[in-house]
Design a protein around this motif. Sequence first.
Motif, PDB file in Angstrom:
ATOM      1  N   VAL A  70       0.959  -1.181  -0.041  1.00  0.00           N
ATOM      2  CA  VAL A  70       0.133   0.066  -0.009  1.00  0.00           C
ATOM      3  C   VAL A  70       0.853   1.070  -0.181  1.00  0.00           C
ATOM      4  O   VAL A  70       1.779   1.406   0.769  1.00  0.00           O
ATOM      5  CB  VAL A  70      -0.927   0.064   1.047  1.00  0.00           C
ATOM      6  N   GLN A  71       0.705   2.071  -0.943  1.00  0.00           N
ATOM      7  CA  GLN A  71       1.486   3.515  -1.245  1.00  0.00           C
ATOM      8  C   GLN A  71       0.581   4.440  -0.826  1.00  0.00           C
ATOM      9  O   GLN A  71      -0.445   5.009  -1.372  1.00  0.00           O
ATOM     10  CB  GLN A  71       1.891   3.530  -2.644  1.00  0.00           C
ATOM     11  N   HIS A  72       0.780   5.150   0.425  1.00  0.00           N
ATOM     12  CA  HIS A  72      -0.126   6.143   0.711  1.00  0.00           C
ATOM     13  C   HIS A  72       0.048   7.489   0.361  1.00  0.00           C
ATOM     14  O   HIS A  72      -0.758   8.068  -0.290  1.00  0.00           O
ATOM     15  CB  HIS A  72       0.025   6.297   2.517  1.00  0.00           C
ATOM     16  N   ASN A  73       1.330   7.977   0.120  1.00  0.00           N
ATOM     17  CA  ASN A  73       1.365   9.387  -0.209  1.00  0.00           C
ATOM     18  C   ASN A  73       2.853   9.713  -0.732  1.00  0.00           C
ATOM     19  O   ASN A  73       3.656   9.126  -0.046  1.00  0.00           O
ATOM     20  CB  ASN A  73       1.019  10.596   0.635  1.00  0.00           C
ATOM     21  N   ASN A  74       3.251  10.301  -1.816  1.00  0.00           N
ATOM     22  CA  ASN A  74       4.610  10.628  -2.236  1.00  0.00           C
ATOM     23  C   ASN A  74       4.779  12.014  -2.448  1.00  0.00           C
ATOM     24  O   ASN A  74       5.665  12.323  -3.536  1.00  0.00           O
ATOM     25  CB  ASN A  74       5.106   9.543  -3.486  1.00  0.00           C
ATOM     26  N   ALA A  75       3.862  12.727  -1.849  1.00  0.00           N
ATOM     27  CA  ALA A  75       4.155  14.337  -2.080  1.00  0.00           C
ATOM     28  C   ALA A  75       5.626  14.744  -1.879  1.00  0.00           C
ATOM     29  O   ALA A  75       6.092  15.809  -2.486  1.00  0.00           O
ATOM     30  CB  ALA A  75       3.227  15.020  -1.102  1.00  0.00           C
ATOM     31  N   LEU A  76       6.432  14.142  -0.913  1.00  0.00           N
ATOM     32  CA  LEU A  76       7.647  14.694  -0.590  1.00  0.00           C
ATOM     33  C   LEU A  76       8.744  13.946  -0.904  1.00  0.00           C
ATOM     34  O   LEU A  76       9.879  14.025  -0.947  1.00  0.00           O
ATOM     35  CB  LEU A  76       7.553  14.479   1.081  1.00  0.00           C
ATOM     36  N   LYS A  80       8.174   5.109   1.039  1.00  0.00           N
ATOM     37  CA  LYS A  80       9.160   4.310   2.102  1.00  0.00           C
ATOM     38  C   LYS A  80       8.336   3.417   2.977  1.00  0.00           C
ATOM     39  O   LYS A  80       7.596   4.187   3.604  1.00  0.00           O
ATOM     40  CB  LYS A  80      10.238   5.231   2.646  1.00  0.00           C
ATOM     41  N   GLY A  81       8.903   2.165   3.135  1.00  0.00           N
ATOM     42  CA  GLY A  81       8.206   1.528   4.312  1.00  0.00           C
ATOM     43  C   GLY A  81       8.437   0.118   4.113  1.00  0.00           C
ATOM     44  O   GLY A  81       8.795  -0.311   3.406  1.00  0.00           O
ATOM     45  N   GLY A  82       8.274  -0.394   5.405  1.00  0.00           N
ATOM     46  CA  GLY A  82       8.784  -1.985   5.422  1.00  0.00           C
ATOM     47  C   GLY A  82       7.592  -3.071   4.743  1.00  0.00           C
ATOM     48  O   GLY A  82       6.722  -2.537   4.575  1.00  0.00           O
ATOM     49  N   LEU A  83       8.267  -4.159   4.877  1.00  0.00           N
ATOM     50  CA  LEU A  83       7.341  -5.431   4.440  1.00  0.00           C
ATOM     51  C   LEU A  83       7.629  -6.501   5.627  1.00  0.00           C
ATOM     52  O   LEU A  83       8.558  -6.737   6.238  1.00  0.00           O
ATOM     53  CB  LEU A  83       8.067  -5.917   3.210  1.00  0.00           C
ATOM     54  N   ARG A  84       6.304  -6.844   6.258  1.00  0.00           N
ATOM     55  CA  ARG A  84       6.254  -7.824   7.059  1.00  0.00           C
ATOM     56  C   ARG A  84       5.725  -8.977   6.764  1.00  0.00           C
ATOM     57  O   ARG A  84       4.903  -9.226   5.986  1.00  0.00           O
ATOM     58  CB  ARG A  84       5.574  -7.113   8.472  1.00  0.00           C
ATOM     59  N   ALA A  98       1.132   2.219   6.477  1.00  0.00           N
ATOM     60  CA  ALA A  98       1.575   3.096   5.286  1.00  0.00           C
ATOM     61  C   ALA A  98       1.410   4.603   5.792  1.00  0.00           C
ATOM     62  O   ALA A  98       2.412   5.446   5.413  1.00  0.00           O
ATOM     63  CB  ALA A  98       0.721   2.778   3.901  1.00  0.00           C
ATOM     64  N   MET A  99       0.351   4.855   6.188  1.00  0.00           N
ATOM     65  CA  MET A  99       0.036   6.346   6.498  1.00  0.00           C
ATOM     66  C   MET A  99       0.691   6.693   7.801  1.00  0.00           C
ATOM     67  O   MET A  99       1.311   7.773   7.718  1.00  0.00           O
ATOM     68  CB  MET A  99      -1.334   6.268   7.323  1.00  0.00           C
ATOM     69  N   TRP A 100       0.901   5.866   8.874  1.00  0.00           N
ATOM     70  CA  TRP A 100       2.153   6.217   9.758  1.00  0.00           C
ATOM     71  C   TRP A 100       3.295   6.488   9.178  1.00  0.00           C
ATOM     72  O   TRP A 100       4.106   7.286   9.513  1.00  0.00           O
ATOM     73  CB  TRP A 100       2.213   5.245  10.654  1.00  0.00           C
ATOM     74  N   MET A 101       3.785   5.793   8.115  1.00  0.00           N
ATOM     75  CA  MET A 101       5.084   5.843   7.428  1.00  0.00           C
ATOM     76  C   MET A 101       5.315   7.268   6.762  1.00  0.00           C
ATOM     77  O   MET A 101       6.160   7.962   7.008  1.00  0.00           O
ATOM     78  CB  MET A 101       5.258   4.885   6.563  1.00  0.00           C
ATOM     79  N   THR A 102       4.018   7.887   6.302  1.00  0.00           N
ATOM     80  CA  THR A 102       3.939   9.174   5.713  1.00  0.00           C
ATOM     81  C   THR A 102       4.237  10.113   6.703  1.00  0.00           C
ATOM     82  O   THR A 102       5.432  11.077   6.341  1.00  0.00           O
ATOM     83  CB  THR A 102       2.683   9.476   4.899  1.00  0.00           C
ATOM     84  N   TRP A 103       3.713  10.100   7.927  1.00  0.00           N
ATOM     85  CA  TRP A 103       3.876  11.036   8.999  1.00  0.00           C
ATOM     86  C   TRP A 103       5.249  10.748   9.505  1.00  0.00           C
ATOM     87  O   TRP A 103       5.838  11.882   9.768  1.00  0.00           O
ATOM     88  CB  TRP A 103       2.792  10.783  10.317  1.00  0.00           C
ATOM     89  N   LYS A 104       5.810   9.826   9.729  1.00  0.00           N
ATOM     90  CA  LYS A 104       7.158   9.451  10.067  1.00  0.00           C
ATOM     91  C   LYS A 104       8.118  10.060   9.198  1.00  0.00           C
ATOM     92  O   LYS A 104       9.064  10.926   9.591  1.00  0.00           O
ATOM     93  CB  LYS A 104       7.359   7.836  10.263  1.00  0.00           C
TER      94      LYS A 104
END
Length: 431
Positions: A70-76, A80-84, A98-104
Motif C-alpha cells: 500500500v502506497q499512501h502518499n509521495n508528495a515529499l 518508503k516503508g517496511g515489508l512484514r 503506510a499512513m504512519w510511514m508518511t507522517w514518520k
Amino acid sequence: MTNEQTLEEPKPVKKGMLDNVLEQFNHAADQINLNPNVRKILSITNTEIVINFPVRMDSGDVEIFTGYRVQHNNALGPYKGGLRYHPTVDINGARALAMWMTWKTSLAGLPYGGAKGGIQIDPSKYSAGELERITRRFTYALGENIGPEHDIPAPDVNTNAQTMAWIADTYMSTKSTSERSKNMHVVTGKPVGSGGLEGRDRATGFGVFLTIKFWAEKTKQSLKGKKFIVQGFGNVGYWSAHFLQNEGAILVGVQDAFGSIQNKDGIKVEDLFNYAKSNHGSIVGFPEAKVLEGKDFFGLDCDICIPAALGNQITKQNADSIKAVLIAEGANGPTDVEGEKILLAKGVTIIPDIMCNSGGVIGSYFEWLQNRNGELWQLDEILLKIEKKLRTTFDKVTEYSEEKNLDLRTAAFCIAIERIEKAYILRGIFP
C-alpha cells in the motif's frame, strides 16, 4: 418475538489500526485547520496492490500466498516503508502502517513518502528455501511497483537483511546488465556485505533509546537505576534494551510471542539475547527470571515501558494498570486511541511511534544515499548522523507541544502534516 424476549446489548466494536491512525490524523488536522482539499488527499491511500501468487513448496506442492503493498502518499518523495511477514497482515493493516510511514518520514525531514506491506504468512512454518522462493516470487510479482526512486521497501516484523538481499537480487535481475548496479537501493536494510549500512540493524532500537535519553535530559533525570520493561525481544526490543542497560537502566520484564518473564532485580540483556538465540527465538524458560502471566505484563512495576511488538497492544483494557511514567513506542501503533486517553489522563508521557522508532527509516535514508552516491560510511559516523537527526526532531516536537499545549503525538502529527500541506500548496494539484 414475544414480549418476554429481550435483545442482547450490542458488543462494542474493537477499533483496528486504521481507525486509530485516522482518528489521530483528523485530531491533528483539526488543530492546524488543515486545508480541506489536502485533508481529502491524505485521508486515503494513493495505490493499493494485492497479489495472489503461487510458490512450489519443498514437498513439490504449490501453495498460494497473498501479498500486499500500500502506497499512501509521495508528495515529499519516493514511497518508503517496511515489508512484514505475519499472519495478521491484511489490507487495512497495510493502509494504517503506510499512513504512519508518511507522517514518520515527513516528521524526520526525509525526502520520502509512506508505504507498507507484506505477506500474510507465519514464516516459522516454512523452510529457508521456501521463504527465499516466496520472497523472490513476491518481488517479481510486484514488478515496477517498487523501485529505487519510486518505492523502497525495508525490513519489518519477521523480515531481515537476508530478506532484503533476496528482494534486491531478484529486482536487479530483471534489469539489463548495465542497469543492475544502479538499482541496489531498491531496498534498504540489506546485509553490510551486499550494499547494506553499518549499524542499520540497531538503528531503530538506537533511536528508541535516544528519544528516552533526550526525555531524561529534558526532565533532568538520570537513566541509571530506572526500571524498564520491553514487549517484543526482536531487533528493536533487543537493541533498545542493550543501549538502555549500558546507561545503567535495569530490565525487569520482557514479553514475546511465546510468553512473559520478570525479575525485579534485573535481567541481563546479553544473557537473555544469547538464550533466546539458542531457544528458537523464544525467551520462555530463561533461568534467571520467573514466568509471568501475559495479562499482568503491562502492570509490572517500572519507570519505562517499551512496546516493541505489534499494534494495538495497549488498550483501555490494560492502560489503567500501567505503572510506567514513560511509554516509548518502539512498535508502530502499539497504543490505541482509548488506551492513550487513559494514559494521558494519568499524566503518563508517550513518545509517539512516528518519532520514537524513526531511527530505522533515518538509517535507511543514509543507506539509500550511500548506495546512490557510491559512498561508504563507518558505524560511528552513522550513529552520530542518526542522533543529530533525532535530536532535531525531538526538540522540534517538544517545543511545539509546549507552545500549543498538546501531547507529543498530536504535536508530532501536526508538524508532519504541515510539511506535506506546504508541499501541496506550493506545487498545486494537477491538473
